[in-house]
Design a protein around this motif. Structure first.
Motif, PDB file in Angstrom:
ATOM      1  N   ILE A   1      10.193   9.424   4.492  1.00  0.00           N
ATOM      2  CA  ILE A   1       9.911   8.026   4.827  1.00  0.00           C
ATOM      3  C   ILE A   1       9.251   7.338   3.641  1.00  0.00           C
ATOM      4  O   ILE A   1       9.633   6.234   3.253  1.00  0.00           O
ATOM      5  CB  ILE A   1       9.016   7.931   6.092  1.00  0.00           C
ATOM      6  CG1 ILE A   1       9.790   8.438   7.313  1.00  0.00           C
ATOM      7  CG2 ILE A   1       8.537   6.503   6.310  1.00  0.00           C
ATOM      8  CD1 ILE A   1       8.935   8.643   8.545  1.00  0.00           C
TER       9      ILE A   1
ATOM     10  N   GLU B   1       7.769  12.739   6.965  1.00  0.00           N
ATOM     11  CA  GLU B   1       6.839  11.758   6.406  1.00  0.00           C
ATOM     12  C   GLU B   1       7.098  11.577   4.905  1.00  0.00           C
ATOM     13  O   GLU B   1       7.034  10.467   4.379  1.00  0.00           O
ATOM     14  CB  GLU B   1       5.389  12.180   6.649  1.00  0.00           C
ATOM     15  CG  GLU B   1       4.914  11.957   8.065  1.00  0.00           C
ATOM     16  CD  GLU B   1       4.983  10.488   8.485  1.00  0.00           C
ATOM     17  OE1 GLU B   1       4.654   9.598   7.672  1.00  0.00           O
ATOM     18  OE2 GLU B   1       5.382  10.239   9.642  1.00  0.00           O
TER      19      GLU B   1
ATOM     20  N   ARG C   1       7.415   0.447   6.208  1.00  0.00           N
ATOM     21  CA  ARG C   1       7.659   1.766   6.797  1.00  0.00           C
ATOM     22  C   ARG C   1       8.430   1.623   8.105  1.00  0.00           C
ATOM     23  O   ARG C   1       9.343   2.401   8.400  1.00  0.00           O
ATOM     24  CB  ARG C   1       6.310   2.444   7.035  1.00  0.00           C
ATOM     25  CG  ARG C   1       6.388   3.818   7.612  1.00  0.00           C
ATOM     26  CD  ARG C   1       4.968   4.381   7.829  1.00  0.00           C
ATOM     27  NE  ARG C   1       4.972   5.783   8.122  1.00  0.00           N
ATOM     28  CZ  ARG C   1       5.288   6.300   9.303  1.00  0.00           C
ATOM     29  NH1 ARG C   1       5.625   5.527  10.294  1.00  0.00           N
ATOM     30  NH2 ARG C   1       5.259   7.618   9.479  1.00  0.00           N
TER      31      ARG C   1
ATOM     32  N   THR D   1      11.091   4.449   1.495  1.00  0.00           N
ATOM     33  CA  THR D   1      10.433   3.150   1.443  1.00  0.00           C
ATOM     34  C   THR D   1      10.367   2.662   0.003  1.00  0.00           C
ATOM     35  O   THR D   1      10.692   1.514  -0.299  1.00  0.00           O
ATOM     36  CB  THR D   1       9.021   3.226   2.046  1.00  0.00           C
ATOM     37  OG1 THR D   1       9.112   3.694   3.392  1.00  0.00           O
ATOM     38  CG2 THR D   1       8.335   1.875   2.029  1.00  0.00           C
TER      39      THR D   1
ATOM     40  N   VAL E   1      12.106   1.048   7.457  1.00  0.00           N
ATOM     41  CA  VAL E   1      12.762   2.308   7.083  1.00  0.00           C
ATOM     42  C   VAL E   1      13.009   3.143   8.334  1.00  0.00           C
ATOM     43  O   VAL E   1      14.096   3.705   8.509  1.00  0.00           O
ATOM     44  CB  VAL E   1      11.921   3.089   6.049  1.00  0.00           C
ATOM     45  CG1 VAL E   1      12.477   4.491   5.844  1.00  0.00           C
ATOM     46  CG2 VAL E   1      11.865   2.334   4.736  1.00  0.00           C
ATOM     47  N   LEU E   2      12.041   3.219   9.223  1.00  0.00           N
ATOM     48  CA  LEU E   2      12.218   3.964  10.471  1.00  0.00           C
ATOM     49  C   LEU E   2      13.318   3.343  11.332  1.00  0.00           C
ATOM     50  O   LEU E   2      14.100   4.069  11.969  1.00  0.00           O
ATOM     51  CB  LEU E   2      10.901   4.022  11.246  1.00  0.00           C
ATOM     52  CG  LEU E   2       9.821   4.913  10.638  1.00  0.00           C
ATOM     53  CD1 LEU E   2       8.497   4.734  11.374  1.00  0.00           C
ATOM     54  CD2 LEU E   2      10.270   6.367  10.647  1.00  0.00           C
TER      55      LEU E   2
END
Length: 97
Positions: free
Chosen positions: A24, A21, A5, A28, A8-9
């Motif tokens: 994300i 969210e 995660r 992911t 990805v951020l």
């Protein structure tokens, strides 16, 4: 291979994206699937495969340059909406104030 995660951020931050969210979680999973596919490709034996520049066997299809006569200035200016017998007249783009 999986992607976290946080990774990805980090990618989203580099791309200047703000993700929800739900996005994300979705990215992911999707990026993990892509990385798993690339990992499978790395397992292929390509020792006897010759590198190529293009998937198709292409050759240069351009014609040979030829020195051809140009149009005369009068012929070129004949279809111009406005001209001063030497140049095209076009609307002013920059203002000089």
């Amino acid at each position: 291979m999986s992607i976290s995660r946080e990774e990805v951020l980090h990618i989203a931050k580099l791309a200047r994206l703000s993700l929800s969210e739900e996005e994300i979680t979705m990215y992911t999973h999707q990026l993990g699937d892509i990385l798993n596919y690339v990992q499978k490709l790395n397992e292929l034996n390509i020792d006897d495969v010759e590198p190529m520049k293009h998937v198709l066997d292409m050759v240069n299809v351009l014609r040979e340059d030829k020195d051809l006569p140009s149009l005369s200035r009068e012929d070129v200016l004949k279809n111009a909406p406005e001209h001063d017998k030497e140049f095209f007249k076009v609307p002013r783009v920059l203002r000089t104030e």
